[in-house]
Design a protein around this motif. Structure first.
Motif, PDB file in Angstrom:
ATOM      1  N   UNK A 108      63.734  90.154 120.147  1.00  0.00           N
ATOM      2  CA  UNK A 108      62.654  90.085 121.119  1.00  0.00           C
ATOM      3  C   UNK A 108      61.447  89.445 120.439  1.00  0.00           C
ATOM      4  N   UNK A 109      60.617  88.788 121.194  1.00  0.00           N
ATOM      5  CA  UNK A 109      59.391  88.197 120.653  1.00  0.00           C
ATOM      6  C   UNK A 109      58.275  89.237 120.645  1.00  0.00           C
ATOM      7  N   UNK A 110      57.412  89.176 119.660  1.00  0.00           N
ATOM      8  CA  UNK A 110      56.326  90.143 119.528  1.00  0.00           C
ATOM      9  C   UNK A 110      55.454  90.191 120.778  1.00  0.00           C
ATOM     10  N   UNK A 111      55.187  89.056 121.387  1.00  0.00           N
ATOM     11  CA  UNK A 111      54.312  89.038 122.562  1.00  0.00           C
ATOM     12  C   UNK A 111      54.901  89.818 123.740  1.00  0.00           C
ATOM     13  N   UNK A 112      56.214  90.017 123.754  1.00  0.00           N
ATOM     14  CA  UNK A 112      56.846  90.752 124.853  1.00  0.00           C
ATOM     15  C   UNK A 112      56.574  92.257 124.780  1.00  0.00           C
ATOM     16  N   UNK A 113      56.246  92.759 123.606  1.00  0.00           N
ATOM     17  CA  UNK A 113      55.969  94.181 123.462  1.00  0.00           C
ATOM     18  C   UNK A 113      54.513  94.508 123.224  1.00  0.00           C
ATOM     19  N   UNK A 114      53.713  93.493 122.930  1.00  0.00           N
ATOM     20  CA  UNK A 114      52.290  93.717 122.640  1.00  0.00           C
ATOM     21  C   UNK A 114      51.444  93.505 123.894  1.00  0.00           C
TER      22      UNK A 114
ATOM     23  N   UNK B  94      47.628  94.660 119.521  1.00  0.00           N
ATOM     24  CA  UNK B  94      47.368  95.900 120.242  1.00  0.00           C
ATOM     25  C   UNK B  94      48.541  96.158 121.186  1.00  0.00           C
ATOM     26  N   UNK B  95      48.996  97.400 121.211  1.00  0.00           N
ATOM     27  CA  UNK B  95      50.174  97.765 121.996  1.00  0.00           C
ATOM     28  C   UNK B  95      49.792  98.624 123.195  1.00  0.00           C
ATOM     29  N   UNK B  96      50.591  98.575 124.259  1.00  0.00           N
ATOM     30  CA  UNK B  96      50.249  99.298 125.485  1.00  0.00           C
ATOM     31  C   UNK B  96      50.399 100.814 125.392  1.00  0.00           C
ATOM     32  N   UNK B  97      51.153 101.308 124.409  1.00  0.00           N
ATOM     33  CA  UNK B  97      51.356 102.751 124.296  1.00  0.00           C
ATOM     34  C   UNK B  97      51.476 103.150 122.827  1.00  0.00           C
ATOM     35  N   UNK B  98      51.278 104.433 122.593  1.00  0.00           N
ATOM     36  CA  UNK B  98      51.408 104.930 121.221  1.00  0.00           C
ATOM     37  C   UNK B  98      52.872 104.862 120.767  1.00  0.00           C
ATOM     38  N   UNK B  99      53.785 105.084 121.697  1.00  0.00           N
ATOM     39  CA  UNK B  99      55.215 104.996 121.381  1.00  0.00           C
ATOM     40  C   UNK B  99      55.565 103.592 120.895  1.00  0.00           C
TER      41      UNK B  99
ATOM     42  N   UNK C 190      56.644 100.627 112.164  1.00  0.00           N
ATOM     43  CA  UNK C 190      57.660 100.906 111.148  1.00  0.00           C
ATOM     44  C   UNK C 190      58.688  99.773 111.020  1.00  0.00           C
ATOM     45  N   UNK C 191      58.548  98.747 111.814  1.00  0.00           N
ATOM     46  CA  UNK C 191      59.486  97.623 111.814  1.00  0.00           C
ATOM     47  C   UNK C 191      59.199  96.673 110.649  1.00  0.00           C
ATOM     48  N   UNK C 192      60.241  96.146 110.033  1.00  0.00           N
ATOM     49  CA  UNK C 192      60.090  95.221 108.903  1.00  0.00           C
ATOM     50  C   UNK C 192      59.385  93.916 109.300  1.00  0.00           C
ATOM     51  N   UNK C 193      59.482  93.525 110.558  1.00  0.00           N
ATOM     52  CA  UNK C 193      58.910  92.244 110.990  1.00  0.00           C
ATOM     53  C   UNK C 193      57.414  92.159 110.711  1.00  0.00           C
ATOM     54  N   UNK C 194      56.720  93.296 110.736  1.00  0.00           N
ATOM     55  CA  UNK C 194      55.280  93.292 110.479  1.00  0.00           C
ATOM     56  C   UNK C 194      54.922  93.885 109.117  1.00  0.00           C
ATOM     57  N   UNK C 195      55.864  93.875 108.200  1.00  0.00           N
ATOM     58  CA  UNK C 195      55.565  94.279 106.821  1.00  0.00           C
ATOM     59  C   UNK C 195      54.611  93.254 106.214  1.00  0.00           C
ATOM     60  N   UNK C 196      53.748  93.700 105.340  1.00  0.00           N
ATOM     61  CA  UNK C 196      52.743  92.819 104.730  1.00  0.00           C
ATOM     62  C   UNK C 196      53.396  91.598 104.079  1.00  0.00           C
TER      63      UNK C 196
ATOM     64  N   UNK D  27      62.801  97.954 119.269  1.00  0.00           N
ATOM     65  CA  UNK D  27      61.388  98.346 119.199  1.00  0.00           C
ATOM     66  C   UNK D  27      60.672  98.095 120.524  1.00  0.00           C
ATOM     67  N   UNK D  28      61.312  97.421 121.427  1.00  0.00           N
ATOM     68  CA  UNK D  28      60.697  97.157 122.728  1.00  0.00           C
ATOM     69  C   UNK D  28      60.869  98.353 123.659  1.00  0.00           C
ATOM     70  N   UNK D  29      59.837  98.715 124.347  1.00  0.00           N
ATOM     71  CA  UNK D  29      59.907  99.849 125.280  1.00  0.00           C
ATOM     72  C   UNK D  29      60.253  99.336 126.660  1.00  0.00           C
TER      73      UNK D  29
END
Length: 107
Positions: A2-8, A26-31, A38-44, A105-107
């Motif tokens: 999934x693309x990051x923009x689809x969940x953000x 910024x995400x739409x929910x805390x979940x 916790x996803x590796x895609x956004x690891x530093x 990771x997508x809700x």
């Protein structure tokens, strides 16, 4: 994947003074925030490679109360310098928008 923009809810970059650029996701929910944080895609290390900056020039901040992840990088050139190609830093997030993240990771 999934693309990051689809969940953000929002992905942006902006000037953070003459020597830094900040990236907000910024995400739409805390979940959703917890899953992607916790996803590796956004690891530093991964984001540094994606943006082409050394690891010592990037910092990640998790902001659970805002359901957001923030990255700050040191600019290659000061804002407004002859070699600077984005005075406001508002075009730098383009590398993050289409970032692949695992489907789970997508809700």
């Amino acid at each position: 994947m999934t693309k990051l923009y689809e969940g953000a809810k929002l992905i942006r970059s902006k000037n953070a003074g003459p020597f830094a650029i900040t990236f907000d996701i910024i995400f739409p929910s805390h979940e959703q925030f917890k899953k992607i944080a916790s996803c590796h895609a956004l690891a530093v290390e991964h984001v540094a490679a994606l943006l082409g900056v050394p690891l010592d020039k990037i910092k990640r901040y998790d902001l659970p109360l805002a359901n957001a992840i923030k990255f700050s990088i040191v600019r290659k050139y000061p804002a407004g310098d002859f070699l600077d190609d984005d005075l406001y830093g508002c075009q730098e997030h383009r590398f993050l928008v289409n970032l692949d993240v695992p489907d789970e990771v997508r809700v």
